[in-house]
Design an enzyme around this catalytic site. Structure first.
Site, PDB file in Angstrom:
ATOM      1  CB  SER A 190      -0.878   0.010   1.252  1.00  0.00           C
ATOM      2  OG  SER A 190      -1.486   1.281   1.417  1.00  0.00           O
ATOM      3  CE1 TYR A 219      -3.981  -2.548   5.103  1.00  0.00           C
ATOM      4  CE2 TYR A 219      -3.057  -0.398   4.553  1.00  0.00           C
ATOM      5  CZ  TYR A 219      -3.702  -1.566   4.164  1.00  0.00           C
ATOM      6  OH  TYR A 219      -4.046  -1.735   2.846  1.00  0.00           O
ATOM      7  CE  LYS A 278      -1.440  -4.111   2.952  1.00  0.00           C
ATOM      8  NZ  LYS A 278      -1.638  -5.335   2.128  1.00  0.00           N
TER       9      LYS A 278
HETATM   10  P1  NAP Z   1     -11.498  -6.098   0.792  1.00  0.00           P
HETATM   11  O1  NAP Z   1     -12.446  -5.637  -0.249  1.00  0.00           O
HETATM   12  O2  NAP Z   1     -11.790  -5.849   2.232  1.00  0.00           O
HETATM   13  O3  NAP Z   1     -11.242  -7.663   0.577  1.00  0.00           O
HETATM   14  C1  NAP Z   1     -10.370  -8.357   1.413  1.00  0.00           C
HETATM   15  C2  NAP Z   1     -10.217  -9.771   0.933  1.00  0.00           C
HETATM   16  O4  NAP Z   1      -9.317 -10.449   1.834  1.00  0.00           O
HETATM   17  C3  NAP Z   1     -11.513 -10.548   0.936  1.00  0.00           C
HETATM   18  O5  NAP Z   1     -11.584 -11.356  -0.214  1.00  0.00           O
HETATM   19  C4  NAP Z   1     -11.397 -11.404   2.186  1.00  0.00           C
HETATM   20  O6  NAP Z   1     -12.081 -12.632   2.069  1.00  0.00           O
HETATM   21  C5  NAP Z   1      -9.912 -11.663   2.241  1.00  0.00           C
HETATM   22  N1  NAP Z   1      -9.470 -12.068   3.578  1.00  0.00           N
HETATM   23  C6  NAP Z   1      -9.675 -11.444   4.760  1.00  0.00           C
HETATM   24  N2  NAP Z   1      -9.127 -12.145   5.761  1.00  0.00           N
HETATM   25  C7  NAP Z   1      -8.557 -13.254   5.195  1.00  0.00           C
HETATM   26  C8  NAP Z   1      -7.831 -14.356   5.706  1.00  0.00           C
HETATM   27  N3  NAP Z   1      -7.572 -14.475   7.007  1.00  0.00           N
HETATM   28  N4  NAP Z   1      -7.412 -15.300   4.831  1.00  0.00           N
HETATM   29  C9  NAP Z   1      -7.683 -15.204   3.508  1.00  0.00           C
HETATM   30  N5  NAP Z   1      -8.351 -14.173   2.969  1.00  0.00           N
HETATM   31  C10 NAP Z   1      -8.786 -13.212   3.813  1.00  0.00           C
HETATM   32  O7  NAP Z   1     -10.050  -5.489   0.556  1.00  0.00           O
HETATM   33  P2  NAP Z   1      -9.402  -4.810  -0.764  1.00  0.00           P
HETATM   34  O8  NAP Z   1      -9.624  -3.366  -0.675  1.00  0.00           O
HETATM   35  O9  NAP Z   1      -9.788  -5.559  -1.979  1.00  0.00           O
HETATM   36  O10 NAP Z   1      -7.849  -5.065  -0.448  1.00  0.00           O
HETATM   37  C11 NAP Z   1      -7.097  -6.116  -1.048  1.00  0.00           C
HETATM   38  C12 NAP Z   1      -5.623  -5.894  -0.740  1.00  0.00           C
HETATM   39  O11 NAP Z   1      -5.226  -4.624  -1.249  1.00  0.00           O
HETATM   40  C13 NAP Z   1      -5.295  -5.863   0.755  1.00  0.00           C
HETATM   41  O12 NAP Z   1      -4.032  -6.441   0.976  1.00  0.00           O
HETATM   42  C14 NAP Z   1      -5.264  -4.377   1.054  1.00  0.00           C
HETATM   43  O13 NAP Z   1      -4.469  -4.099   2.179  1.00  0.00           O
HETATM   44  C15 NAP Z   1      -4.651  -3.854  -0.225  1.00  0.00           C
HETATM   45  N6  NAP Z   1      -4.882  -2.438  -0.473  1.00  0.00           N
HETATM   46  C16 NAP Z   1      -6.143  -1.949  -0.647  1.00  0.00           C
HETATM   47  C17 NAP Z   1      -6.319  -0.597  -0.894  1.00  0.00           C
HETATM   48  C18 NAP Z   1      -7.666   0.015  -1.117  1.00  0.00           C
HETATM   49  O14 NAP Z   1      -7.728   1.250  -1.243  1.00  0.00           O
HETATM   50  N7  NAP Z   1      -8.751  -0.750  -1.164  1.00  0.00           N
HETATM   51  C19 NAP Z   1      -5.202   0.251  -0.952  1.00  0.00           C
HETATM   52  C20 NAP Z   1      -3.943  -0.274  -0.769  1.00  0.00           C
HETATM   53  C21 NAP Z   1      -3.797  -1.620  -0.539  1.00  0.00           C
HETATM   54  P3  NAP Z   1     -13.275 -13.058   3.075  1.00  0.00           P
HETATM   55  O15 NAP Z   1     -14.382 -12.060   2.878  1.00  0.00           O
HETATM   56  O16 NAP Z   1     -13.610 -14.425   2.620  1.00  0.00           O
HETATM   57  O17 NAP Z   1     -12.677 -12.992   4.449  1.00  0.00           O
END
Ligand code: NAP
Length: 250
Positions: free
Chosen positions: A146, A159, A163
């Site tokens: 991130s 977090y 990261k």
């Molecule tokens: P999200 O919509 O909250 O989705 C999170 C995903 O992680 C879901 O599919 C969830 O599955 C899974 N997950 C949660 N706990 C888990 C576990 N213990 N084992 C396996 N899977 C698990 O998040 P997102 O925004 O798509 O983020 C995805 C990645 O991008 C993350 O690493 C996040 O830190 C990173 N990121 C996101 C942003 C942003 O702006 N959105 C920015 C920078 C980085 P379940 O529902 O089945 O638990």
């Protein structure tokens, strides 16, 4: 019609692929011809729906439940993939959570659970696939970090530490695996519209983004697809690619 399927014959594991960025990456890699393993921890219905929609579009996918913060579950997941597909070519370490709070009041459990999934989970999955990839003398590991790893963010000590740790882990793993043809890179998204950020969109945030808008999951997935492609990205390793609308320029 000419369908270019650069990843056909390859198997890709995407952690946390039931929703958000992971789901977009799974769809993108499946469209590029990979057989996609959709890992999830809780959202079984969403994972099943994604598998169905990938199949309807002519792709190959199946889902697999595992908590990637749990060593035994990660080992069992990778064993099952190798038994069924005989190979793992691409690992996308995408699963992640937030437990935000100011450091002064942060509960140790909220520090630990974010480190356990967002950092230790990346280590566990990378180690679990390493034997197969190193033996095959090829492979791609792409870790989703991130921009807050680069700039810090109030309320996200846990977090951003996890990261930032992923970036160090990416570089060390890249250095260890390079001689065997396995590349390891990180993608650092800025603000992407998903469940994780649905309460965050505000004027202040939009003002901090030079492109003036949140990113889409597809805009992250396209970069992951590039990093998985050969020869497009085969000479890139140990790098952090920002997908942040210009938030952090260095
Ligand atoms: P999200 O919509 O909250 O989705 C999170 C995903 O992680 C879901 O599919 C969830 O599955 C899974 N997950 C949660 N706990 C888990 C576990 N213990 N084992 C396996 N899977 C698990 O998040 P997102 O925004 O798509 O983020 C995805 C990645 O991008 C993350 O690493 C996040 O830190 C990173 N990121 C996101 C942003 C942003 O702006 N959105 C920015 C920078 C980085 P379940 O529902 O089945 O638990």
């Amino acid at each position: 019609m000419f369908h270019h399927q650069p990843l056909s014959g390859q198997t890709a594991l995407i952690t946390g692929a039931s929703r958000g960025i992971g789901a977009a990456i799974a769809a993108e890699l499946a469209a590029a011809g990979a057989t996609v393993v959709v890992n999830y921890a809780h959202s079984e219905t969403a994972a099943a729906a994604l598998v169905t929609s990938i199949a309807a579009a002519g792709g190959k996918a199946w889902s697999l439940k595992a908590n990637v913060a749990n060593e035994e579950e990660v080992e069992a997941m990778v064993k099952q993939i190798l038994e069924r597909e005989n190979r793992i070519d691409i690992l996308i370490n995408n699963a992640g959570i937030t437990k935000d709070g100011l450091l002064m009041r942060m509960k140790t459990a909220d520090w630990q659970s974010v480190i356990d999934l967002n950092l230790t989970g990346v280590f566990l999955c990378s180690r679990a696939v390493s034997r197969a990839m190193l033996k095959a003398r090829s492979g791609r590991i792409i870790n989703i970090t991130s921009v807050v790893a680069l700039m810090g963010n109030p309320g996200q000590a846990n977090y951003s530490a996890a990261k930032a740790g992923v970036i160090g882990l990416t570089r060390s793993t890249a250095a260890e695996f390079a001689s065997r043809g396995v590349t390891v890179n990180a993608v650092a998204p800025g603000f992407i519209a998903t469940d994780m950020t649905k309460e965050l969109e505000s004027e202040a945030i939009l003002r901090s983004i030079p492109l003036g808008r949140m990113g889409s999951t597809k805009e992250v997935a396209g970069v992951v697809r590039f990093l998985a492609a050969d020869p497009a990205a085969s000479y890139i390793t140990g790098q952090v690619l920002q997908v942040d609308g210009g938030m952090v320029m260095r």
